[in-house]
Each structure stands twice: as structure tokens, then as C-alpha cells.
Scaffold this motif. Sequence first.
Motif, PDB file in Angstrom:
ATOM      1  N   ALA A  39       0.852  -1.189   0.000  1.00  0.00           N
ATOM      2  CA  ALA A  39       0.000   0.000   0.000  1.00  0.00           C
ATOM      3  C   ALA A  39       0.883   1.232   0.000  1.00  0.00           C
ATOM      4  N   THR A  40       0.304   2.346  -0.401  1.00  0.00           N
ATOM      5  CA  THR A  40       1.062   3.588  -0.454  1.00  0.00           C
ATOM      6  C   THR A  40       1.375   4.071   0.957  1.00  0.00           C
ATOM      7  N   TRP A  41       2.353   4.979   1.044  1.00  0.00           N
ATOM      8  CA  TRP A  41       2.690   5.549   2.343  1.00  0.00           C
ATOM      9  C   TRP A  41       1.488   6.265   2.951  1.00  0.00           C
ATOM     10  N   ALA A  42       0.713   6.957   2.106  1.00  0.00           N
ATOM     11  CA  ALA A  42      -0.447   7.685   2.622  1.00  0.00           C
ATOM     12  C   ALA A  42      -1.469   6.727   3.221  1.00  0.00           C
ATOM     13  N   VAL A  43      -1.742   5.608   2.518  1.00  0.00           N
ATOM     14  CA  VAL A  43      -2.706   4.624   3.030  1.00  0.00           C
ATOM     15  C   VAL A  43      -2.194   4.005   4.329  1.00  0.00           C
ATOM     16  N   LEU A  44      -0.882   3.775   4.392  1.00  0.00           N
ATOM     17  CA  LEU A  44      -0.292   3.174   5.591  1.00  0.00           C
ATOM     18  C   LEU A  44      -0.139   4.185   6.724  1.00  0.00           C
ATOM     19  N   GLY A  45      -0.336   5.470   6.416  1.00  0.00           N
ATOM     20  CA  GLY A  45      -0.168   6.493   7.441  1.00  0.00           C
ATOM     21  C   GLY A  45       1.291   6.723   7.801  1.00  0.00           C
ATOM     22  N   GLN A  46       2.188   6.522   6.842  1.00  0.00           N
ATOM     23  CA  GLN A  46       3.619   6.677   7.094  1.00  0.00           C
ATOM     24  C   GLN A  46       4.184   7.855   6.304  1.00  0.00           C
ATOM     25  N   ARG A  47       5.317   8.365   6.764  1.00  0.00           N
ATOM     26  CA  ARG A  47       6.000   9.435   6.062  1.00  0.00           C
ATOM     27  C   ARG A  47       6.673   8.880   4.809  1.00  0.00           C
ATOM     28  N   GLU A  48       6.963   9.766   3.854  1.00  0.00           N
ATOM     29  CA  GLU A  48       7.665   9.356   2.640  1.00  0.00           C
ATOM     30  C   GLU A  48       9.040   8.790   2.988  1.00  0.00           C
ATOM     31  N   PHE A  49       9.467   7.847   2.195  1.00  0.00           N
ATOM     32  CA  PHE A  49      10.754   7.166   2.333  1.00  0.00           C
ATOM     33  C   PHE A  49      10.833   6.337   3.630  1.00  0.00           C
ATOM     34  N   SER A  50       9.648   5.923   4.126  1.00  0.00           N
ATOM     35  CA  SER A  50       9.614   4.997   5.265  1.00  0.00           C
ATOM     36  C   SER A  50       9.721   3.565   4.754  1.00  0.00           C
ATOM     37  N   VAL A  51      10.231   2.681   5.582  1.00  0.00           N
ATOM     38  CA  VAL A  51      10.309   1.257   5.234  1.00  0.00           C
ATOM     39  C   VAL A  51       8.909   0.642   5.312  1.00  0.00           C
ATOM     40  N   THR A  52       8.543  -0.150   4.305  1.00  0.00           N
ATOM     41  CA  THR A  52       7.277  -0.880   4.300  1.00  0.00           C
ATOM     42  C   THR A  52       7.561  -2.357   4.032  1.00  0.00           C
ATOM     43  N   GLY A  53       6.497  -3.152   4.057  1.00  0.00           N
ATOM     44  CA  GLY A  53       6.656  -4.586   3.790  1.00  0.00           C
ATOM     45  C   GLY A  53       7.008  -4.900   2.359  1.00  0.00           C
ATOM     46  N   THR A  54       6.881  -3.923   1.450  1.00  0.00           N
ATOM     47  CA  THR A  54       7.178  -4.164   0.032  1.00  0.00           C
ATOM     48  C   THR A  54       8.203  -3.165  -0.509  1.00  0.00           C
ATOM     49  N   SER A  55       8.896  -2.438   0.358  1.00  0.00           N
ATOM     50  CA  SER A  55       9.866  -1.434  -0.094  1.00  0.00           C
ATOM     51  C   SER A  55      11.223  -2.077  -0.379  1.00  0.00           C
ATOM     52  N   HIS A  56      12.068  -1.328  -1.064  1.00  0.00           N
ATOM     53  CA  HIS A  56      13.416  -1.792  -1.382  1.00  0.00           C
ATOM     54  C   HIS A  56      14.360  -0.603  -1.385  1.00  0.00           C
ATOM     55  N   VAL A  57      15.585  -0.819  -0.910  1.00  0.00           N
ATOM     56  CA  VAL A  57      16.613   0.218  -0.873  1.00  0.00           C
ATOM     57  C   VAL A  57      17.681  -0.116  -1.908  1.00  0.00           C
ATOM     58  N   TYR A  58      17.954   0.820  -2.805  1.00  0.00           N
ATOM     59  CA  TYR A  58      19.032   0.673  -3.781  1.00  0.00           C
ATOM     60  C   TYR A  58      20.291   1.294  -3.198  1.00  0.00           C
ATOM     61  N   ALA A  59      21.368   0.525  -3.199  1.00  0.00           N
ATOM     62  CA  ALA A  59      22.607   0.982  -2.551  1.00  0.00           C
ATOM     63  C   ALA A  59      23.426   1.910  -3.424  1.00  0.00           C
ATOM     64  N   GLU A  60      23.215   1.881  -4.735  1.00  0.00           N
ATOM     65  CA  GLU A  60      24.012   2.698  -5.641  1.00  0.00           C
ATOM     66  C   GLU A  60      23.117   3.365  -6.675  1.00  0.00           C
ATOM     67  N   SER A  61      23.598   4.475  -7.138  1.00  0.00           N
ATOM     68  CA  SER A  61      22.875   5.176  -8.196  1.00  0.00           C
ATOM     69  C   SER A  61      22.946   4.380  -9.491  1.00  0.00           C
ATOM     70  N   GLY A  62      21.981   4.597 -10.346  1.00  0.00           N
ATOM     71  CA  GLY A  62      21.987   3.912 -11.627  1.00  0.00           C
ATOM     72  C   GLY A  62      20.582   3.669 -12.136  1.00  0.00           C
ATOM     73  N   GLU A  63      20.500   2.901 -13.201  1.00  0.00           N
ATOM     74  CA  GLU A  63      19.211   2.554 -13.798  1.00  0.00           C
ATOM     75  C   GLU A  63      18.928   1.075 -13.542  1.00  0.00           C
ATOM     76  N   TYR A  64      17.754   0.813 -13.017  1.00  0.00           N
ATOM     77  CA  TYR A  64      17.386  -0.555 -12.645  1.00  0.00           C
ATOM     78  C   TYR A  64      16.023  -0.900 -13.250  1.00  0.00           C
ATOM     79  N   THR A  65      15.699  -2.156 -13.183  1.00  0.00           N
ATOM     80  CA  THR A  65      14.343  -2.614 -13.510  1.00  0.00           C
ATOM     81  C   THR A  65      13.824  -3.470 -12.365  1.00  0.00           C
ATOM     82  N   VAL A  66      12.518  -3.522 -12.257  1.00  0.00           N
ATOM     83  CA  VAL A  66      11.872  -4.383 -11.267  1.00  0.00           C
ATOM     84  C   VAL A  66      10.689  -5.058 -11.948  1.00  0.00           C
TER      85      VAL A  66
END
Length: 285
Positions: free
Chosen positions: A202-229
Motif C-alpha cells: 500500500a502507499t505511504w499515505a494509506v499506511l499512514g507513514q511518512r515518505e521514504f519509510s520502510v514498508t513490507g514491500t519497499s526496497h533500498v538501492y545501494a548505488e545510483s543507476g538505472e534498474y528494472t523491477v
Amino acid sequence: MAGRRFLLSAGAGTAMAVALVCSVVAGAAAATDSCSDAAAALGCEVSSSLGPGDVILELVAEGGDTTLRPVAGPDSEQESDIDMPEEQAEPVLGAGDDLCSPIDPASCLFEPALPADPAAPVPGVVVTLRDIASFVPAGPGSEMEPGGWAVEDLPANFVAVASVQVVSGMLLGQPADVRFTPVGFRWLHSDGAVVESGSPGATWAVLGQREFSVTGTSHVYAESGEYTVALEVVLRAEYRFAGSGWQSIAGTLAVAGDPQRVLVGEFDTVLTNGDCNTNPSGPGC
């Protein structure tokens, strides 16, 4: 009655065997009182007379087995050749007469079979995932925030768009429906990370969380660049033929959506004294 009458000679302990011949006899000779009661319960007449063409059957126990033998009448010498009149060949005891006991006439009285439960499995039919290969569900959609980009070392949030689908077609030669229900979600990131969840997120707004918060479906990219998911949705399948209930199919299958492009950048924050657009030479600009 046309043809012969078949009568039962009821010896000791065998009176109830009148049930075997009630469907084709007009009566029974030499019957005991219990035999008479059993015959009356089954709607049969009991006769004590033996007329021309009548046959008396005797119930004989040998080695634990019980058999009927003609002991009087025109066919007494042919144990297994007793003709049944054609007009009486159809059983009269109902759907359960194949389970009748020769010593328990009550077991021959069955209620009519109930209609099959529409929700019950079709007898003898086992449907597998291979059988429903022609029933193709639509691939899932995927959303992320921020939209299409992420900040290095900060969580990006991903949300699956998938729902229950019903696909119609032909299954084992019959019109059928197959219902696909999402039961799992898997994000495959091109940096090698795999994020799995039992919910679509769910979106951060639906979850009642601030932007860039960790969620159950979030992911952190360690380096800059172009990725696909790429998102894969795990589906449970059920099928039904016309008029039947839904039946489960063993196992699950995964359906993938189109890969999504993600741009990851590095951002620095600084303190400025006012608007750098209006004062580009100011501190921090």
C-alpha cells in the motif's frame, strides 16, 4: 400371475430369506410366522399351497456361504436354471437392491437417492494446472513511489495491482470457468534483490507513514543507476463446470507483469540563506 411362482421353504434360522424372492413370487410355502411377517412387510402374499409349475426354494448354508436350491417343483433337478418370467425381471426393491442381504429384508428398503450436490467434485475427474494451460490470466500491474525514481540508500515503496480473475473456456471437452486468486507477491529487482509479501502492499499515505519509510514491500538501492523491477503474482486456481461449485486445483502458478524502469540518484542537502535562484552567490548556493 403368468409363469411360475417361486416359493421359499423357510428352514430354521432362514425365515428372513423370503426377501430374496418377494420381488418375483406370489407367495411362500411352508413359511414360519417370522417369514410371514417379513413377507407382509414387503407387500408379499404368503401361500401354503403348491400348484402346478410352482417351485419351492430352500435356503442352504454350506461352509459359511448361503445359497438357494430348488427342492420341489418342475426344476428341482436344475439348481441354477430357474427361469424368471420376463414381465417380472425388473427389480422392485428400489435403487439399493444391489445391496440387499438374503437374511435381512429390511436392508432392501432404501430411500431414493438424493440429487448430487452441485458443489461436490465431479466423480472421477482430477484437474491439474497442466489442464488449465489455455486459461491465461492477465498479468499484474505495479506502482511505486516516488514514481519511477528512487533515492540512493532510501526506501522506494512498491505496490502491486492484482485482483481475482475468472477466465472462461473449454476444459476436458466441456465449458468451464477457472478462477485465479492472488495469494502471494514477488518483486524481482535487477540488483539481485527479491522482495516477497503475502499482500500487495500500500502507499505511504494509506499506511499512514511518512515518505521514504520502510514498508513490507519497499526496497533500498545501494548505488545510483538505472534498474528494472518485475512483479510476479502467485495465483491459486479453482475450476467449475456448468452448474457445479468451485473445486480447488493443487499447486500454484506465477504470472509476471511487465518490467518497470527505476532511476536511482544520489541527493545532497545543504543549508542556504534564502533562494539560490534570486541570490546564486549566497551561502550554500
